[in-house]
Design an enzyme around this catalytic site. Structure first.
Site, PDB file in Angstrom:
ATOM      1  N   THR A 130       0.826  -1.213   0.000  1.00 34.77           N
ATOM      2  CA  THR A 130       0.000   0.000   0.000  1.00 34.77           C
ATOM      3  C   THR A 130       0.859   1.262   0.000  1.00 34.77           C
ATOM      4  O   THR A 130       2.002   1.246   0.453  1.00 34.77           O
ATOM      5  CB  THR A 130      -0.889  -0.018   1.279  1.00 34.77           C
ATOM      6  OG1 THR A 130      -1.433   1.280   1.474  1.00 34.77           O
ATOM      7  CG2 THR A 130      -0.088  -0.360   2.527  1.00 34.77           C
ATOM      8  N   ASP A 131       0.271   2.353  -0.471  1.00 32.64           N
ATOM      9  CA  ASP A 131       0.983   3.642  -0.418  1.00 32.64           C
ATOM     10  C   ASP A 131       1.089   4.161   1.019  1.00 32.64           C
ATOM     11  O   ASP A 131       1.862   5.083   1.299  1.00 32.64           O
ATOM     12  CB  ASP A 131       0.296   4.695  -1.310  1.00 32.64           C
ATOM     13  CG  ASP A 131      -1.138   5.014  -0.911  1.00 32.64           C
ATOM     14  OD1 ASP A 131      -1.683   4.352   0.007  1.00 32.64           O
ATOM     15  OD2 ASP A 131      -1.726   5.940  -1.511  1.00 32.64           O
ATOM     16  N   GLU A 132       0.314   3.547   1.945  1.00 28.88           N
ATOM     17  CA  GLU A 132       0.304   4.057   3.323  1.00 28.88           C
ATOM     18  C   GLU A 132       1.643   3.869   4.026  1.00 28.88           C
ATOM     19  O   GLU A 132       1.916   4.519   5.038  1.00 28.88           O
ATOM     20  CB  GLU A 132      -0.835   3.414   4.122  1.00 28.88           C
ATOM     21  CG  GLU A 132      -2.166   3.648   3.440  1.00 28.88           C
ATOM     22  CD  GLU A 132      -3.392   3.351   4.283  1.00 28.88           C
ATOM     23  OE1 GLU A 132      -3.319   3.426   5.505  1.00 28.88           O
ATOM     24  OE2 GLU A 132      -4.436   3.064   3.677  1.00 28.88           O
ATOM     25  N   TYR A 155      -1.578  -0.539  11.023  1.00 29.53           N
ATOM     26  CA  TYR A 155      -1.747  -1.201   9.718  1.00 29.53           C
ATOM     27  C   TYR A 155      -0.568  -0.881   8.805  1.00 29.53           C
ATOM     28  O   TYR A 155       0.095  -1.789   8.277  1.00 29.53           O
ATOM     29  CB  TYR A 155      -3.066  -0.757   9.053  1.00 29.53           C
ATOM     30  CG  TYR A 155      -3.135  -1.084   7.571  1.00 29.53           C
ATOM     31  CD1 TYR A 155      -3.146  -2.409   7.127  1.00 29.53           C
ATOM     32  CD2 TYR A 155      -3.166  -0.073   6.602  1.00 29.53           C
ATOM     33  CE1 TYR A 155      -3.189  -2.712   5.766  1.00 29.53           C
ATOM     34  CE2 TYR A 155      -3.212  -0.361   5.248  1.00 29.53           C
ATOM     35  CZ  TYR A 155      -3.223  -1.693   4.838  1.00 29.53           C
ATOM     36  OH  TYR A 155      -3.255  -1.987   3.489  1.00 29.53           O
ATOM     37  N   LYS A 159       2.422  -3.319   7.254  1.00 26.94           N
ATOM     38  CA  LYS A 159       2.672  -3.492   5.818  1.00 26.94           C
ATOM     39  C   LYS A 159       4.107  -3.079   5.480  1.00 26.94           C
ATOM     40  O   LYS A 159       4.785  -3.730   4.676  1.00 26.94           O
ATOM     41  CB  LYS A 159       1.668  -2.685   4.981  1.00 26.94           C
ATOM     42  CG  LYS A 159       0.240  -3.169   5.033  1.00 26.94           C
ATOM     43  CD  LYS A 159       0.022  -4.567   4.468  1.00 26.94           C
ATOM     44  CE  LYS A 159       0.183  -4.659   2.966  1.00 26.94           C
ATOM     45  NZ  LYS A 159      -0.200  -5.998   2.447  1.00 26.94           N
TER      46      LYS A 159
END
Ligand code: NAD
Ligand code: TYD
Length: 347
Positions: A130-132, A155, A159
């Site tokens: 993810t870009d997060e 989260y 990741k």
């Protein structure tokens, strides 16, 4: 090819499984999924009897089981999507995220390494991220593949950790891998805990639309079928040990997005203009809420020729149509555990 897709009963995974089965009838697709609250075999009803498809119910955190299926099925590639995926749940229960996203990924890496290491030719571990992991942006700038990791939520930290492990297995053991980091997805089959399906469901039921803080948070949105297309391209044509950022070239502030959604829902449901918007309710902000995500997807565009195929307005319309046509699906996933989650989250 024999391909293991993990998390194939979830939102993005189900679209990836369907795309691969349809486009590559000579591949065998194994879908490994623990069927957590987010996993739903209804998502794959239309393809469950395809001759080149096998569903395996199992948990990526169970090491010996994972080793057994790697030995048995001789996978050429893994597309790893299985994860705990919702930020708000990670704030409530971080350990579930450490267990599945970090430990589960490392168990898969170990199984791939020990099964493949005598000859890595033609093998690939494709990790979906993810870009997060990049943290937050101010009003300007974009995440590129070289942006430093700076995760804010349990989260995104889990990741980020899993991405690091994948790269470490590449560096240390020579495991062939590729990683892609995508922006916010939306579309059919998304569990109604994420912004867009949650709000569609609440509008249908005339329930409040809980906007966190002042709604001035920005996300880049991508239609899930365009993500599945990008995953197909990266699997086949992405370079070894590379990272590809995937995004929709499509930034929206939450409040503006919600107002567009309300407008489209009013039209679709034959309601008076402004009826759905009147359901907006500003609530206490999410702790650690990242202000803005925005992706520079020029690498995948230039190297692999990928581009989103639908505009946001079109994608949103298709999404609304799908939820309205699949009320039974929505009813099934919003019973039981969902009620408990919803009550806790939005009390
Ligand atoms: P999802 O929550 O809809 O689905 C996750 C799937 O993984 C479910 O089917 C669940 O049953 C399965 N799963 C969970 N724990 C498992 C375990 N221990 N063992 C086996 N299976 C397990 O998630 P999603 O939105 O489809 O996201 C898929 C992947 O894409 C995740 O890795 C996520 O981090 C990543 N991603 C998601 C988005 C997004 O906007 N949804 C954006 C970028 C990246
Ligand atoms: P979400 O769909 O949870 O994705 P992510 O946090 O991974 O980006 O949320 C998207 C945006 O919408 C995010 O800024 C948080 C906001 N949001 C709300 O305002 N209210 C809600 O009830 C939810 C679930 C999200």
């Amino acid at each position: 090819m024999n391909i293991l897709v993990t998390g194939g009963a979830g939102f993005i995974g189900s679209h990836v499984v369907r795309r691969l089965l349809t486009n590559y009838p000579n591949y065998h697709i194994y879908n490994l999924d623990a069927l957590t609250y987010a996993g739903n075999l209804e998502n794959l009803k239309d393809i469950e009897s395809a001759p080149n498809y096998t569903f395996i119910k199992g948990d990526i955190t169970e090491s010996s089981f994972i080793h057994t299926i790697f030995k048995k099925h001789k996978f050429d590639a893994v597309i790893h999507l299985a994860a705990e995926s919702h930020v708000d749940r990670s704030i409530y229960d971080p350990m579930a995220f450490v267990k599945t996203n970090v430990l589960g990924t490392v168990h898969l890496l170990n199984a791939a390494k020990s099964t493949w290491e005598t000859d890595y030719t033609g093998k690939r571990f494709y990790h979906i991220s993810t870009d997060e992991v990049y943290g937050t942006l101010e009003d300007t700038g974009l995440f590129t593949e070289t942006t430093a990791y700076d995760p804010s939520s349990p989260y995104s930290a889990s990741k980020a950790s899993s991405d690091h492990f994948v790269r470490a297995y590449g560096e240390t053991y020579g495991l062939p891998y590729v990683i892609s980091n995508c922006s916010n997805n939306y579309g059919p089959n998304q569990f109604p805990e994420k912004l867009i399906p949650l709000f569609i469901n609440n509008i249908i039921k005339n329930k409040p639309l809980p906007v966190y803080g002042d709604g001035n948070y920005t996300r880049d949105w991508l239609y899930v079928l365009d993500h599945a297309l990008a995953i197909d391209l990266v699997l086949h044509n992405g370079k070894n040990a590379e990272t590809y950022n995937i995004g929709g070239f499509n930034e929206w502030k939450n409040l503006k997005l919600v107002k567009l959604l309300c407008k489209q829902m009013d039209k679709r449901l034959g309601r008076a203009v402004g009826e759905s918007e009147s359901l907006i309710k500003y609530i206490k902000d999410r702790p650690g809420h990242d202000l803005r995500y925005a992706i520079d997807a020029s690498k995948i565009k230039n190297e692999l020729g990928w581009e989103p195929s639908v505009t946001f307005e079109e994608g949103l319309e298709k999404t609304i149509d799908w939820y309205l046509a699949n009320e039974e699906w929505l009813k099934n996933v919003t019973s039981g555990e969902y009620r408990e989650y919803y009550g806790r989250q939005y009390k």
